[in-house]
Design an enzyme around this catalytic site. Structure first.
Site: not given
Length: 624
Positions: A188-189, A246, A601
């Site tokens: 994930n950049p 995560d 989340e």
């Protein structure tokens, strides 16, 4: 009632991953027997100037253990650093002894070795690739690549050494020789400090050393990893690696466990290289250094990891970390606006939330796994690489036996002290089984999942190719957009049961005012947040930590709880209650809106259940 030990029951037909000692590698057993709890080392004797930390053993003890091993190969005429040496291969170590008088000896422990090759046939040169410690401080583990170049007298000796070396150190790995393996790296950049691409460039050099095949995927937005988990071709890769926090791992797991073939898919080894803000999984397994994580990927040893099913009505999620409510989720979600500050955002968010504290009313239902108070819970041994509790067929009984044994030994010790028969302390100090029991997953299946690839190949990918798909997709406007169905993990429908039915099955309830809760299946939620020090990776239990609004509450006390969570000492606070449970139900009152989060989340605010599925997925871990 017990829902923890296995999932061959009528309502839970998922079987835990095999953790049998029969699946342990002989190399791992030898290493444990000869150098228990050692960090992987290159040790020079007699001066003991080590490149790596030598862990909890002296150089003399290390050498004594290694001397007891059988010599598999020996050559007394090998050139290393333009000096004549004797090379020995033993089961757990490569030994380089300088032949001249007073010369020192190098020991290269097998757990550091990632690959080798004949680098020049005309000059009979051979190179060994390894990953060794940068520092003597084992609490701050960082590693670097290191090469050892050898020169042999002739082609015969060169080939003979190559055969013995590969057979001893590479072919014996759980997933076979790294040069025959295929891994997929998903990064994930935008995660954390946006360092994932830089991290990949560093660790990819180590992957090149091992000759492992690598396919790189850069995620392009929310749920991309979830879609990859749902539809990637299981036969193309033997390991999936994530460079992120995560969140990306959470997404992928929710896609993976939504597949129709999830029972097979969940066996694939997964590795997390920390590149985010929280990095709870990486911290829980003690792999916070990216290069150390890459080494673990190449070595290929795994341990099972629990997964929880979170449910609200007909909606289900898979959790690999936690369910949070109250101040913890408030801080986590509301501090997103400060993400550019890195770890500081959580400190700032906590300070602001304490100044404007929210109190929540509700009910917390839980199904006890163990009737222990938090003082007794604190005596549970921490999870380790060879963990007696995680490997047990019945973790609850194992924990009870450990606690009982501690109490018996403490009683005996106190009696000895009172009678003055022994002035020294003989109290029980729990020692975990160190015979070496890292689960290798399904090795035969893993070996057959991929074909030999001679050279490393890096492919940048935005979307999977058509032939990567293995499941029918629910398409919308294009091939790149589809809906991932809910998780296929079976769980018990606790939300549909009445309170009378819950009480009849042994459930208990807490009702009143709360500051917040953390229900976790791992010890760490971040590097500076040890939610529950005694949480285990694969015990099938949820650690429920409740922050109460009781008579002893004060904002200063709450601040202390939050600051002490960096060491796990917060659980000792009078504001905290702690429980080991098999499942729980959160019923927040509707008198005020709040935040519930799964693995950091945000989910809907309402009645929520959490149930732990033991040993559900396969996680790459270190072996020392």
């Amino acid at each position: 009632m017990s829902i923890n030990s296995d999932y061959n029951k009528e309502n839970n037909n998922i079987s835990p991953l095999n953790t049998s000692s029969e699946r342990r590698s002989s190399l791992r057993n030898s290493l444990n027997n000869s150098s228990n709890n050692n960090n992987n080392n290159v040790i020079n004797t007699p001066t003991a100037n080590s490149i790596n930390s030598s862990g909890n053993f002296s150089p003399k003890e290390f050498v004594s253990n290694i001397d007891g091993e059988e010599i598999i190969y020996q050559n007394q005429s090998v050139e290393y650093k333009q000096r004549l040496c004797t090379i020995q291969i033993k089961q757990s170590t490569l030994i380089i002894k300088f032949n001249e008088k007073g010369g020192f000896t190098k020991y290269l422990v097998s757990d550091t070795i990632v690959g080798s090759e004949i680098t020049n046939e005309s000059t009979n040169e051979y190179t060994i690739y390894s990953c060794v410690m940068n520092t003597l401080d084992v609490t701050k583990e960082t590693r670097r690549r290191k090469q050892f170049s050898l020169r042999f007298r002739d082609r015969f000796e060169l080939n003979q050494f190559n055969d013995k070396f590969v057979e001893a150190f590479l072919d014996t790995l759980p997933m076979g020789n790294p040069r025959e393996r295929r891994i997929r790296v998903i990064l994930n950049p935008k995660s954390g400090k946006k360092m994932s691409d830089s991290i990949f460039k560093d660790i990819n050099e180590l992957f090149k050393d091992s000759k492992i095949f690598v396919k790189k995927t850069v995620t392009k937005g929310p749920d991309h990893a979830k879609k990859i988990g749902y539809k990637f071709n299981l036969k193309k890769y033997d390991t999936i690696v994530f460079i992120s926090g995560d969140g990306l791992f959470h997404e992928f797991i929710n896609g993976l466990l939504s597949r129709t073939d999830f029972e097979q898919a969940r066996k694939i080894p997964l590795a997390l290289i920390p590149g985010g803000t929280g990095n709870g999984i990486a911290c829980s397994i003690g792999l916070q250094d990216p290069m150390s994580c890459a080494l673990a990927v190449i070595r290929g040893f795994t341990k099972p990891l629990d997964v929880s099913v979170i449910q609200q009505g007909d909606k289900k999620w898979c959790s690999i970390l936690s369910l949070t409510w109250g101040i913890v989720s408030d801080v986590d979600i509301e501090s997103e606006k400060y993400r550019a500050l890195g770890d500081v955002r959580l400190i700032l968010g906590a300070a602001l939330r304490i100044l404007n504290l929210r109190i929540y009313r509700g009910k917390i239902w839980y199904l006890p796994a163990l009737e222990l108070n938090k003082t007794e819970i604190a005596k549970i041994p921490k999870c380790s690489y060879s963990c007696e509790i995680c490997e047990s067929d019945n973790p609850i009984s194992t924990i009870e036996n450990v606690i009982s044994q501690q109490q018996q030994n403490n009683t005996t010790t106190n009696q000895l002290r009172r009678s003055s028969l022994n002035n020294s302390s003989n109290g029980f100090s729990p020692k975990l089984n160190t015979s070496g029991s890292i689960s290798n997953g399904n090795d035969d299946e893993l070996r057959s999942m991929f074909s030999k690839e001679e050279n490393i190949k890096i492919e940048n990918e935005i979307h999977d190719h058509q032939n990567d798909d293995v499941l029918p997709l629910l398409k919308s406007s294009s091939d790149q957009h589809f809906i991932v169905p809910p998780t296929k993990l079976p769980n018990q429908q606790f939300l549909k049961e009445t309170k009378e039915e819950l009480f009849a099955k042994g459930w208990k309830v807490l009702e009143g005012e709360f500051i917040g809760i953390v229900a976790s299946t791992v010890s760490h939620l971040a590097s500076d947040f040890i939610a529950s020090p005694t949480a285990h990776l694969s015990d099938g239990l949820i650690d429920l930590v409740v922050i109460n609004n009781n008579k002893k509450f004060s904002k200063a006390g709450l601040l202390s709880v939050l600051t002490e969570s960096s060491t796990g000492a917060h659980v000792k606070s009078d504001l905290i209650d702690q429980y080991k449970v098999q499942a729980m139900i959160l019923e927040p009152s509707n008198d005020r809106e709040g935040i519930i989060a799964v693995d950091g989340e945000l989910i809907s605010y309402g009645r929520t259940s959490m149930e732990c599925m033991r040993a559900c997925i396969n996680l790459i871990c270190r072996t020392y």
